[in-house]
Scaffold this motif. Structure first.
Motif, PDB file in Angstrom:
ATOM      1  N   MET A 150       0.914  -1.130   0.004  1.00 36.95           N
ATOM      2  CA  MET A 150      -0.103  -0.238   0.023  1.00 36.95           C
ATOM      3  C   MET A 150       0.891   1.008  -0.136  1.00 36.95           C
ATOM      4  O   MET A 150       1.691   1.497   0.963  1.00 36.95           O
ATOM      5  CB  MET A 150      -0.891  -0.133   1.267  1.00 36.95           C
ATOM      6  CG  MET A 150      -1.785  -1.374   1.378  1.00 36.95           C
ATOM      7  SD  MET A 150      -2.876  -1.402   2.692  1.00 36.95           S
ATOM      8  CE  MET A 150      -1.777  -1.031   4.154  1.00 36.95           C
ATOM      9  N   ASN A 151       0.779   1.982  -1.009  1.00 36.58           N
ATOM     10  CA  ASN A 151       1.418   3.280  -1.093  1.00 36.58           C
ATOM     11  C   ASN A 151       0.692   4.399  -1.116  1.00 36.58           C
ATOM     12  O   ASN A 151      -0.701   4.109  -1.413  1.00 36.58           O
ATOM     13  CB  ASN A 151       2.316   3.213  -2.573  1.00 36.58           C
ATOM     14  CG  ASN A 151       3.330   1.908  -2.652  1.00 36.58           C
ATOM     15  OD1 ASN A 151       3.998   1.643  -1.419  1.00 36.58           O
ATOM     16  ND2 ASN A 151       3.467   1.594  -3.568  1.00 36.58           N
ATOM     17  N   SER A 152       1.133   5.824  -0.976  1.00 30.21           N
ATOM     18  CA  SER A 152       0.500   6.956  -1.048  1.00 30.21           C
ATOM     19  C   SER A 152      -1.088   6.401  -0.229  1.00 30.21           C
ATOM     20  O   SER A 152      -1.880   7.196  -0.731  1.00 30.21           O
ATOM     21  CB  SER A 152       0.193   7.044  -2.678  1.00 30.21           C
ATOM     22  OG  SER A 152       1.368   7.413  -3.318  1.00 30.21           O
ATOM     23  N   LEU A 153      -0.649   6.402   0.978  1.00 31.90           N
ATOM     24  CA  LEU A 153      -1.741   6.179   1.755  1.00 31.90           C
ATOM     25  C   LEU A 153      -2.191   7.370   2.151  1.00 31.90           C
ATOM     26  O   LEU A 153      -1.678   8.353   2.133  1.00 31.90           O
ATOM     27  CB  LEU A 153      -1.306   5.301   3.102  1.00 31.90           C
ATOM     28  CG  LEU A 153      -0.929   3.781   2.945  1.00 31.90           C
ATOM     29  CD1 LEU A 153      -0.298   3.113   3.948  1.00 31.90           C
ATOM     30  CD2 LEU A 153      -2.298   3.132   2.959  1.00 31.90           C
ATOM     31  N   LYS A 154      -3.834   7.363   2.506  1.00 29.74           N
ATOM     32  CA  LYS A 154      -4.613   8.328   2.737  1.00 29.74           C
ATOM     33  C   LYS A 154      -5.435   8.147   3.977  1.00 29.74           C
ATOM     34  O   LYS A 154      -5.525   7.119   4.471  1.00 29.74           O
ATOM     35  CB  LYS A 154      -5.626   8.510   1.701  1.00 29.74           C
ATOM     36  CG  LYS A 154      -5.003   8.876  -0.012  1.00 29.74           C
ATOM     37  CD  LYS A 154      -5.989   8.963  -0.662  1.00 29.74           C
ATOM     38  CE  LYS A 154      -5.608   9.115  -2.401  1.00 29.74           C
ATOM     39  NZ  LYS A 154      -6.660   9.208  -3.336  1.00 29.74           N
ATOM     40  N   PRO A 155      -5.744   9.382   4.826  1.00 27.10           N
ATOM     41  CA  PRO A 155      -6.391   9.109   5.981  1.00 27.10           C
ATOM     42  C   PRO A 155      -7.700   8.134   5.673  1.00 27.10           C
ATOM     43  O   PRO A 155      -7.955   7.391   6.591  1.00 27.10           O
ATOM     44  CB  PRO A 155      -6.639  10.532   6.468  1.00 27.10           C
ATOM     45  CG  PRO A 155      -5.862  11.476   5.897  1.00 27.10           C
ATOM     46  CD  PRO A 155      -5.377  10.696   4.545  1.00 27.10           C
ATOM     47  N   GLU A 156      -8.483   8.307   4.401  1.00 15.67           N
ATOM     48  CA  GLU A 156      -9.336   7.635   4.331  1.00 15.67           C
ATOM     49  C   GLU A 156      -9.083   5.858   4.194  1.00 15.67           C
ATOM     50  O   GLU A 156     -10.114   5.155   3.970  1.00 15.67           O
ATOM     51  CB  GLU A 156     -10.303   7.927   3.110  1.00 15.67           C
ATOM     52  CG  GLU A 156      -9.641   8.371   1.900  1.00 15.67           C
ATOM     53  CD  GLU A 156      -8.959   9.595   1.858  1.00 15.67           C
ATOM     54  OE1 GLU A 156      -8.493  10.162   2.897  1.00 15.67           O
ATOM     55  OE2 GLU A 156      -8.969  10.149   0.602  1.00 15.67           O
ATOM     56  N   ASP A 157      -7.894   5.692   4.018  1.00 18.82           N
ATOM     57  CA  ASP A 157      -7.429   4.222   4.173  1.00 18.82           C
ATOM     58  C   ASP A 157      -7.610   3.514   5.454  1.00 18.82           C
ATOM     59  O   ASP A 157      -7.301   2.204   5.614  1.00 18.82           O
ATOM     60  CB  ASP A 157      -6.215   4.107   3.490  1.00 18.82           C
ATOM     61  CG  ASP A 157      -6.080   4.468   1.914  1.00 18.82           C
ATOM     62  OD1 ASP A 157      -5.254   4.807   1.357  1.00 18.82           O
ATOM     63  OD2 ASP A 157      -7.015   4.204   1.126  1.00 18.82           O
ATOM     64  N   THR A 158      -7.683   4.254   6.504  1.00 21.08           N
ATOM     65  CA  THR A 158      -7.632   4.016   7.857  1.00 21.08           C
ATOM     66  C   THR A 158      -8.978   2.724   7.967  1.00 21.08           C
ATOM     67  O   THR A 158      -9.842   3.196   7.672  1.00 21.08           O
ATOM     68  CB  THR A 158      -8.068   5.027   8.962  1.00 21.08           C
ATOM     69  OG1 THR A 158      -6.621   5.756   8.726  1.00 21.08           O
ATOM     70  CG2 THR A 158      -7.912   4.528  10.100  1.00 21.08           C
ATOM     71  N   ALA A 159      -8.540   1.743   8.396  1.00 14.87           N
ATOM     72  CA  ALA A 159      -9.512   0.458   8.525  1.00 14.87           C
ATOM     73  C   ALA A 159      -8.746  -0.625   9.263  1.00 14.87           C
ATOM     74  O   ALA A 159      -7.484  -0.793   9.176  1.00 14.87           O
ATOM     75  CB  ALA A 159     -10.142   0.390   7.234  1.00 14.87           C
TER      76      ALA A 159
END
Length: 126
Positions: free
Chosen positions: A82-91
């Motif tokens: 997982m690259n370029s992670l975003k806050p919305e990837d939080t899970a």
């Protein structure tokens, strides 16, 4: 089949993590694999899948171009880079498996999978 997902953690936005899914006593190449995630207050959703035969992959639109699912045959695991992670990837991220060969349309459906791991938390801070 017992699945064990690992590799989650806390990372800043724009960072990277690699999740790993291992199965006890099984050869992953015999299984179609999927990654799903569930954010707080939301339903579990499909992230990525890799087919048993040929290893073709599928991704949710929200992660396409940022996440890569592949088999590490040396470690007998399925990985989710997982690259370029975003806050919305939080899970909480879950890996899932089935011995059945899945077609593209079914690989993103939870009911297609027979075995599930316990989940690993991914938190992306802004």
């Amino acid at each position: 089949v017992q699945l064990q997902a690992s590799g989650g953690g806390l990372v800043q936005a724009g960072g990277s993590l690699r999740l790993s899914c291992a199965a006890s006593g099984r050869t992953f190449s015999d299984y179609s694999m999927g990654w799903f995630r569930q954010a707080p207050g939301k339903e579990r959703e499909f992230v990525s899948g890799i087919r048993r035969s040929g290893g073709s992959t599928k991704y949710a639109d929200s992660v396409k171009g940022r996440f890569t699912c592949f088999r590490d045959r040396a470690k007998n695991t399925v990985e989710l880079q997982m690259n370029s992670l975003k806050p919305e990837d939080t899970a909480v991220y879950y890996c899932a498996a089935t011995s059945r060969g899945l077609i593209s349309s079914t690989s993103s459906v939870e009911k297609s999978y027979d075995y599930w791991g316990q989940g690993t938390q991914v938190t992306v801070s802004s």
